[in-house]
Design a protein around this motif. Structure first.
Motif, mmCIF file in Angstrom:
data_model
loop_
_atom_site.group_PDB
_atom_site.id
_atom_site.type_symbol
_atom_site.label_atom_id
_atom_site.label_comp_id
_atom_site.label_asym_id
_atom_site.label_seq_id
_atom_site.Cartn_x
_atom_site.Cartn_y
_atom_site.Cartn_z
ATOM 1 N N LYS A 1 0.823 -1.173 0.078
ATOM 2 C CA LYS A 1 0.077 -0.033 0.298
ATOM 3 C C LYS A 1 0.918 1.190 0.079
ATOM 4 O O LYS A 1 0.653 2.278 -0.464
ATOM 5 C CB LYS A 1 -0.948 -0.064 1.123
ATOM 6 N N VAL A 2 1.866 1.286 0.801
ATOM 7 C CA VAL A 2 2.735 2.410 0.734
ATOM 8 C C VAL A 2 3.386 2.427 -0.845
ATOM 9 O O VAL A 2 3.703 3.496 -1.159
ATOM 10 C CB VAL A 2 4.015 2.282 1.636
ATOM 11 N N GLU A 3 3.665 1.564 -1.573
ATOM 12 C CA GLU A 3 4.221 1.437 -2.910
ATOM 13 C C GLU A 3 3.131 2.286 -3.761
ATOM 14 O O GLU A 3 3.428 3.029 -4.484
ATOM 15 C CB GLU A 3 4.708 0.225 -3.455
ATOM 16 N N THR A 4 1.900 1.973 -3.368
ATOM 17 C CA THR A 4 0.900 2.391 -4.308
ATOM 18 C C THR A 4 0.872 3.981 -4.239
ATOM 19 O O THR A 4 0.777 4.797 -5.115
ATOM 20 C CB THR A 4 -0.481 1.902 -3.959
ATOM 21 N N ILE A 5 0.843 4.446 -2.809
ATOM 22 C CA ILE A 5 0.901 5.700 -2.462
ATOM 23 C C ILE A 5 2.100 6.501 -3.063
ATOM 24 O O ILE A 5 1.750 7.619 -3.711
ATOM 25 C CB ILE A 5 0.577 5.968 -1.082
ATOM 26 N N GLY A 6 3.227 6.064 -2.641
ATOM 27 C CA GLY A 6 4.432 6.637 -3.014
ATOM 28 C C GLY A 6 4.462 6.822 -4.421
ATOM 29 O O GLY A 6 4.626 8.100 -5.019
ATOM 30 N N TYR A 7 4.365 5.846 -5.400
ATOM 31 C CA TYR A 7 4.551 5.833 -6.669
ATOM 32 C C TYR A 7 3.676 6.392 -7.643
ATOM 33 O O TYR A 7 3.605 6.763 -8.641
ATOM 34 C CB TYR A 7 4.958 4.516 -7.252
ATOM 35 N N SER A 8 2.235 6.650 -6.924
ATOM 36 C CA SER A 8 1.237 7.237 -7.768
ATOM 37 C C SER A 8 1.424 8.860 -7.830
ATOM 38 O O SER A 8 1.115 9.468 -8.657
ATOM 39 C CB SER A 8 -0.149 6.854 -6.899
ATOM 40 N N ILE A 9 2.005 9.392 -6.683
ATOM 41 C CA ILE A 9 2.362 10.828 -6.818
ATOM 42 C C ILE A 9 3.611 11.374 -6.221
ATOM 43 O O ILE A 9 4.207 12.047 -6.787
ATOM 44 C CB ILE A 9 1.006 11.509 -6.141
ATOM 45 N N PHE A 10 3.783 11.020 -4.976
ATOM 46 C CA PHE A 10 4.992 11.620 -4.352
ATOM 47 C C PHE A 10 6.302 11.322 -4.744
ATOM 48 O O PHE A 10 7.117 12.342 -4.977
ATOM 49 C CB PHE A 10 4.867 11.139 -2.948
ATOM 50 N N VAL A 11 6.498 10.160 -4.990
ATOM 51 C CA VAL A 11 7.989 9.605 -5.705
ATOM 52 C C VAL A 11 8.153 10.374 -7.091
ATOM 53 O O VAL A 11 9.234 10.906 -7.292
ATOM 54 C CB VAL A 11 8.089 8.095 -5.793
ATOM 55 N N PRO A 12 7.207 10.464 -7.884
ATOM 56 C CA PRO A 12 7.489 11.107 -9.112
ATOM 57 C C PRO A 12 7.701 12.462 -8.856
ATOM 58 O O PRO A 12 8.624 13.105 -9.660
ATOM 59 C CB PRO A 12 6.137 10.723 -10.014
ATOM 60 N N VAL A 13 7.141 13.164 -8.180
ATOM 61 C CA VAL A 13 7.124 14.766 -7.814
ATOM 62 C C VAL A 13 8.661 14.975 -7.293
ATOM 63 O O VAL A 13 9.418 15.622 -7.850
ATOM 64 C CB VAL A 13 6.115 15.204 -6.657
ATOM 65 N N PHE A 14 9.096 13.885 -6.450
ATOM 66 C CA PHE A 14 10.550 13.908 -6.027
ATOM 67 C C PHE A 14 11.449 13.862 -7.137
ATOM 68 O O PHE A 14 12.307 14.829 -7.332
ATOM 69 C CB PHE A 14 10.819 12.819 -5.010
ATOM 70 N N PHE A 15 11.482 12.873 -7.903
ATOM 71 C CA PHE A 15 12.642 12.863 -8.987
ATOM 72 C C PHE A 15 12.519 13.933 -10.090
ATOM 73 O O PHE A 15 13.361 14.511 -10.552
ATOM 74 C CB PHE A 15 11.889 11.517 -10.096
ATOM 75 N N THR A 16 11.113 14.200 -10.417
ATOM 76 C CA THR A 16 10.997 15.307 -11.229
ATOM 77 C C THR A 16 11.490 16.849 -10.783
ATOM 78 O O THR A 16 12.070 17.724 -11.523
ATOM 79 C CB THR A 16 9.503 15.731 -11.863
ATOM 80 N N SER A 17 11.105 17.098 -9.554
ATOM 81 C CA SER A 17 11.572 18.192 -8.861
ATOM 82 C C SER A 17 13.017 18.576 -8.708
ATOM 83 O O SER A 17 13.718 19.660 -8.519
ATOM 84 C CB SER A 17 10.938 18.337 -7.532
ATOM 85 N N ILE A 18 13.958 17.491 -8.514
ATOM 86 C CA ILE A 18 15.442 17.566 -8.873
ATOM 87 C C ILE A 18 15.712 18.511 -10.229
ATOM 88 O O ILE A 18 16.598 19.369 -10.195
ATOM 89 C CB ILE A 18 16.023 16.254 -8.911
#
Length: 385
Positions: free
Chosen positions: A257-274
């Motif tokens: 469930k954390v993987e679903t939450i993370g990769y649906s919004i927060f992790v892509p934002v992190f990578f792109t924000s760099i």
């Protein structure tokens, strides 16, 4: 405006990641590059705002939390020697060469020492994603990389605290700083051993939706906060929380469930924000310096960490694969650079140069890892974000 930016980031990062995979590179490389395209340096569709940076911070915390959940504790214990060798050698070589380079370009001794420490930093958040995509996160080399990152973080921060105290940039003594870090790891071990399983068991029967995943996120964020409060990177706290939960029977439920939450919004934002935060204005006169420091940063971390891995028993190819995973300086180096700017250990021009160098090391890490670490035949990465 935030809603539009999020929509653009999610759409662009998924497409860019897919293109990157089709070109034979990890998807994270495409996400990093698309951030530059979307940011003010090119299209200007997305700007670095406080809210976006907060979402990005949650993204990297969840990414390292997931890495902790996927860690094989037995494998992690077995790689203690290798992690120590990689961590120490991966600091010694960049520090010595960074100090020498600083003296050559006319920095003072203290400024050169600071530059050496800056180049010694490591952030494996990008490497974690590449390892996941190649199915190597749970391997011996994956455990070695994560362990070495923890050691690297501790040693660099302690050394940094010493330097900052010498120049008056620190408000507390070195002894206090070291004690706070030691206290964090002691508390984290006790909490992970006794408190975390108890909390999860108490939450599981609650008659509310997603009680267990909520408990997991509470533990993750509290560990990250405690780490940050103690002067250790928040991502180390999140990783420790993931490892603690991985030892319980709730591991798989929390992970999925954390993987679903993370990769649906927060992790892509992190990578792109760099990529979004990259600023290229005003660096035209320092192209030579940027190129030189970029080569130095990549080569010294790659070679230093590879030597440490080789001394601990890895073959040369795997050793360079481990070294490649340690190359990215990421958000850790940016935080250190900001501290140096505030303490007048970096000029504004030098700060701008370092930001670009950090970006270069971050972009080069995924393809460099792909060069030395071939994907596992039984690829364990079910989702690549």
């Amino acid at each position: 405006m935030l809603l539009f930016q999020l929509a653009v980031i999610l759409l662009a990062s998924k497409i860019a990641g897919d293109i990157s995979v089709k070109l034979g590179q990890p998807s994270v490389l495409g996400k990093l590059l698309i951030g530059i395209v979307l940011g003010p340096s090119v299209l200007g569709l997305v700007n670095s705002t406080d809210i976006l940076q907060e979402l990005s911070q949650i993204g990297v915390i969840l990414l390292m939390f997931i890495a902790g959940l996927e860690t094989d504790a037995d494998q992690f214990r077995k790689t203690g020697k290798a992690s120590t060798f990689v961590g120490i050698a991966g600091i010694a070589v960049p520090f010595a060469c960074g100090y020498g380079a600083g003296m050559l370009i006319g920095l003072s001794a203290t400024e050169a020492i600071f530059l050496g420490l800056l180049l010694s930093a490591t952030s494996v958040s990008i490497s974690v994603q590449a390892l996941k995509e190649m199915g190597r996160l749970k391997s011996k080399e994956g455990a070695t990389i994560l362990g070495a990152a923890v050691i690297d973080d501790i040693l660099v921060i302690v050394a940094l605290a010493f330097v900052m105290s010498l120049v008056g940039g620190g408000d507390v003594s070195l002894g206090t700083l070291v004690l706070k870090k030691a206290a964090f790891f002691a508390v984290a071990i006790v909490l992970g051993w006794k408190v975390v399983p108890w909390v999860l068991k108490r939450f599981a029967p609650l008659r509310v939706s997603e009680a267990v995943i909520s408990a997991g996120l509470i533990i993750c964020f509290l560990f990250a906060y405690l780490a940050e409060y103690a002067g250790v990177a928040a991502i180390i706290g999140a990783y420790a929380a993931g490892v603690a939960i991985s030892l319980t029977s709730f591991k798989h439920e929390v992970f999925e469930k954390v993987e679903t939450i993370g990769y649906s919004i927060f992790v892509p934002v992190f990578f792109t924000s760099i990529g979004v935060t990259a600023e290229f204005a005003g660096i035209g006169g320092n192209v030579g310096l940027i190129a030189g420091l970029s080569v130095l940063a990549i080569a010294t971390k790659l070679i230093g960490s590879a030597l440490g891995a080789k001394l601990s028993g890895f073959g040369w190819k795997l050793s360079f694969g481990i070294g490649a995973a340690m190359v990215s300086r990421g958000e850790v180096a940016l935080i250190i650079a900001a501290m140096g700017l505030e303490a007048s250990l970096l000029s504004r021009d030098m700060f701008a140069v370092i930001v670009v160098v950090v970006l270069v090391t971050t972009l080069i890490t995924p393809p460099l890892m792909k060069l030395f670490l071939k994907p596992s035949p039984a690829n364990e990465a079910e989702k690549t974000g």
